[in-house]
Scaffold this motif. Structure first.
Motif, PDB file in Angstrom:
ATOM      1  N   LEU A  38       0.859  -1.130  -0.020  1.00 50.19           N
ATOM      2  CA  LEU A  38       0.177   0.070   0.040  1.00 50.19           C
ATOM      3  C   LEU A  38       0.872   1.285   0.032  1.00 50.19           C
ATOM      4  N   VAL A  39       0.570   2.277  -0.575  1.00 43.97           N
ATOM      5  CA  VAL A  39       1.459   3.540  -0.798  1.00 43.97           C
ATOM      6  C   VAL A  39       1.503   3.920   0.495  1.00 43.97           C
ATOM      7  N   GLU A  40       0.500   4.052   1.589  1.00 45.31           N
ATOM      8  CA  GLU A  40       0.744   4.622   2.861  1.00 45.31           C
ATOM      9  C   GLU A  40       1.771   3.841   3.569  1.00 45.31           C
ATOM     10  N   ASP A  41       1.713   2.483   3.511  1.00 43.53           N
ATOM     11  CA  ASP A  41       2.861   1.671   4.277  1.00 43.53           C
ATOM     12  C   ASP A  41       4.192   1.952   3.466  1.00 43.53           C
ATOM     13  N   ALA A  42       4.124   2.027   2.176  1.00 43.96           N
ATOM     14  CA  ALA A  42       5.517   2.621   1.548  1.00 43.96           C
ATOM     15  C   ALA A  42       5.904   3.863   1.978  1.00 43.96           C
ATOM     16  N   LYS A  43       4.969   4.737   2.242  1.00 36.65           N
ATOM     17  CA  LYS A  43       5.270   5.966   2.487  1.00 36.65           C
ATOM     18  C   LYS A  43       6.222   6.074   4.083  1.00 36.65           C
ATOM     19  N   GLU A  44       5.357   5.310   4.810  1.00 40.31           N
ATOM     20  CA  GLU A  44       5.961   4.999   6.343  1.00 40.31           C
ATOM     21  C   GLU A  44       7.452   4.464   6.380  1.00 40.31           C
ATOM     22  N   GLU A  45       7.770   3.674   5.186  1.00 36.45           N
ATOM     23  CA  GLU A  45       8.836   2.886   5.169  1.00 36.45           C
ATOM     24  C   GLU A  45      10.217   3.773   4.862  1.00 36.45           C
ATOM     25  N   VAL A  46       9.656   4.816   3.734  1.00 36.06           N
ATOM     26  CA  VAL A  46      10.653   5.511   3.064  1.00 36.06           C
ATOM     27  C   VAL A  46      10.821   6.792   4.007  1.00 36.06           C
ATOM     28  N   SER A  47      10.104   7.235   4.897  1.00 34.21           N
ATOM     29  CA  SER A  47      10.184   8.049   5.796  1.00 34.21           C
ATOM     30  C   SER A  47      11.238   8.123   6.901  1.00 34.21           C
ATOM     31  N   LYS A  48      11.665   6.668   7.222  1.00 34.95           N
ATOM     32  CA  LYS A  48      12.477   6.259   8.182  1.00 34.95           C
ATOM     33  C   LYS A  48      14.095   6.788   8.092  1.00 34.95           C
ATOM     34  N   ASN A  49      14.457   7.374   8.983  1.00 38.06           N
ATOM     35  CA  ASN A  49      15.738   7.774   8.877  1.00 38.06           C
ATOM     36  C   ASN A  49      16.770   6.655   9.697  1.00 38.06           C
ATOM     37  N   LEU A  50      17.973   6.562   9.049  1.00 41.75           N
ATOM     38  CA  LEU A  50      18.939   5.834   9.769  1.00 41.75           C
ATOM     39  C   LEU A  50      19.799   6.674  10.692  1.00 41.75           C
ATOM     40  N   SER A  51      19.918   6.418  11.832  1.00 44.72           N
ATOM     41  CA  SER A  51      20.881   7.296  12.663  1.00 44.72           C
ATOM     42  C   SER A  51      21.727   6.497  13.357  1.00 44.72           C
ATOM     43  N   ARG A  52      22.943   7.337  13.735  1.00 43.32           N
ATOM     44  CA  ARG A  52      23.827   6.465  14.830  1.00 43.32           C
ATOM     45  C   ARG A  52      24.649   7.764  15.302  1.00 43.32           C
ATOM     46  N   ARG A  53      24.965   7.285  16.666  1.00 45.86           N
ATOM     47  CA  ARG A  53      25.924   8.597  17.293  1.00 45.86           C
ATOM     48  C   ARG A  53      27.304   8.267  17.129  1.00 45.86           C
ATOM     49  N   VAL A  54      28.054   9.219  16.922  1.00 47.84           N
ATOM     50  CA  VAL A  54      29.552   9.260  16.759  1.00 47.84           C
ATOM     51  C   VAL A  54      30.099  10.077  17.878  1.00 47.84           C
ATOM     52  N   LEU A  55      31.256   9.361  18.419  1.00 45.67           N
ATOM     53  CA  LEU A  55      32.244  10.011  19.253  1.00 45.67           C
ATOM     54  C   LEU A  55      33.546   9.978  18.596  1.00 45.67           C
ATOM     55  N   ALA A  56      34.115  11.352  18.707  1.00 48.04           N
ATOM     56  CA  ALA A  56      35.535  11.287  18.091  1.00 48.04           C
ATOM     57  C   ALA A  56      36.174  12.241  19.325  1.00 48.04           C
ATOM     58  N   GLN A  57      37.546  12.294  18.990  1.00 48.08           N
ATOM     59  CA  GLN A  57      38.502  12.864  20.048  1.00 48.08           C
ATOM     60  C   GLN A  57      39.386  14.010  19.201  1.00 48.08           C
ATOM     61  N   VAL A  58      39.285  15.171  19.888  1.00 50.90           N
ATOM     62  CA  VAL A  58      40.185  16.359  19.135  1.00 50.90           C
ATOM     63  C   VAL A  58      41.639  15.952  19.442  1.00 50.90           C
ATOM     64  N   LYS A  59      42.497  16.228  18.350  1.00 53.94           N
ATOM     65  CA  LYS A  59      43.822  15.890  18.382  1.00 53.94           C
ATOM     66  C   LYS A  59      44.735  16.985  18.326  1.00 53.94           C
ATOM     67  N   HIS A  60      44.135  18.105  17.653  1.00 58.21           N
ATOM     68  CA  HIS A  60      45.012  19.375  17.498  1.00 58.21           C
ATOM     69  C   HIS A  60      44.122  20.590  17.296  1.00 58.21           C
ATOM     70  N   VAL A  61      44.153  21.908  17.709  1.00 58.27           N
ATOM     71  CA  VAL A  61      43.597  22.952  17.488  1.00 58.27           C
ATOM     72  C   VAL A  61      44.496  24.318  17.004  1.00 58.27           C
ATOM     73  N   GLU A  62      44.210  24.496  15.863  1.00 57.93           N
ATOM     74  CA  GLU A  62      45.145  25.742  15.253  1.00 57.93           C
ATOM     75  C   GLU A  62      44.128  26.888  15.149  1.00 57.93           C
TER      76      GLU A  62
END
Length: 215
Positions: free
Chosen positions: A121-145
């Motif tokens: 159904l188009v409504e079901d497909a619309k819900e499917e394509v509206s999903k966002n893939l998300s992940r949390r990323v953690l990084a470390q500062v090595k140098h600041v200029e």
């Protein structure tokens, strides 16, 4: 004579301090908050990659890249956004959400194509394509200029300054495991994140464009 020398040195230092005092907040801040998100309404993905050998790096079996076409701009049908991006200079931690989402202006089109392909159904497909893939990323500062950029034009009036104004800027190196990123940010809030890659004898740079503010 000694007093005169000290006086001249003081006046030079004061003049330099006055020139660069137009924007000290960026150098003094303990935290940056940024956003690197596509502008679907304007058709801007805010992402691009460039290479010395685009015919090798960006060509596929379906599309050949011209040797002189050094940069490749991401298509707007789907874009990756970096949201809730923060840099804490006290803890030297960088954190952000990496989200992948389809163009909201074309979700109906995608939903209809998905529904036809999978018998949904188009409504079901619309819900499917509206999903966002998300992940949390953690990084470390090595140098600041910390640096200064010369600004020749008043951003409000658009007129040239009588003398160039020194605006503060920073380049920050941060890492996620074996990936190294460079963030350039100016006190005008403009920001660019770049990442360098190499495969075989080819290399390229990927860039994201966004904005940052202090605090």
């Amino acid at each position: 004579m000694i007093r005169s020398t000290y006086l001249v040195a003081f006046l030079i230092a004061a003049a330099f301090a006055a020139e660069r005092s137009t924007a000290q907040n960026l150098h003094d801040t303990s935290k940056l908050t940024c956003s690197f998100t596509p502008d679907f309404n304007a058709g801007k993905s805010m992402e691009a990659s460039c290479s010395r050998m685009p015919e090798k790096v960006f060509s596929t079996r379906f599309l050949s890249k011209e040797p002189g076409d050094h940069c490749d701009v991401n298509e707007m049908y789907e874009s990756s956004a970096w949201t809730d991006f923060t840099i804490d200079f006290r803890t030297k931690l960088v954190m952000w959400n990496e989200e992948t989402s389809p163009d909201p202006l074309k979700r109906q089109e995608y939903a209809e194509a998905l529904a036809e392909k999978n018998g949904m159904l188009v409504e079901d497909a619309k819900e499917e394509v509206s999903k966002n893939l998300s992940r949390r990323v953690l990084a470390q500062v090595k140098h600041v200029e910390k640096s200064f950029d010369r600004n020749y034009i008043d951003p409000i009036s658009g007129e040239f300054y009588d003398e160039p104004v020194l605006d503060t800027s920073m380049t920050i190196l941060f890492t996620v495991r074996n990936d190294h990123y460079l963030l350039y940010v100016s006190d005008s809030t403009e920001a660019i994140v770049s990442n360098h890659y190499k495969f075989g004898d080819a290399s390229w740079i990927s860039m994201r464009f966004g904005r940052c503010r202090t605090g």
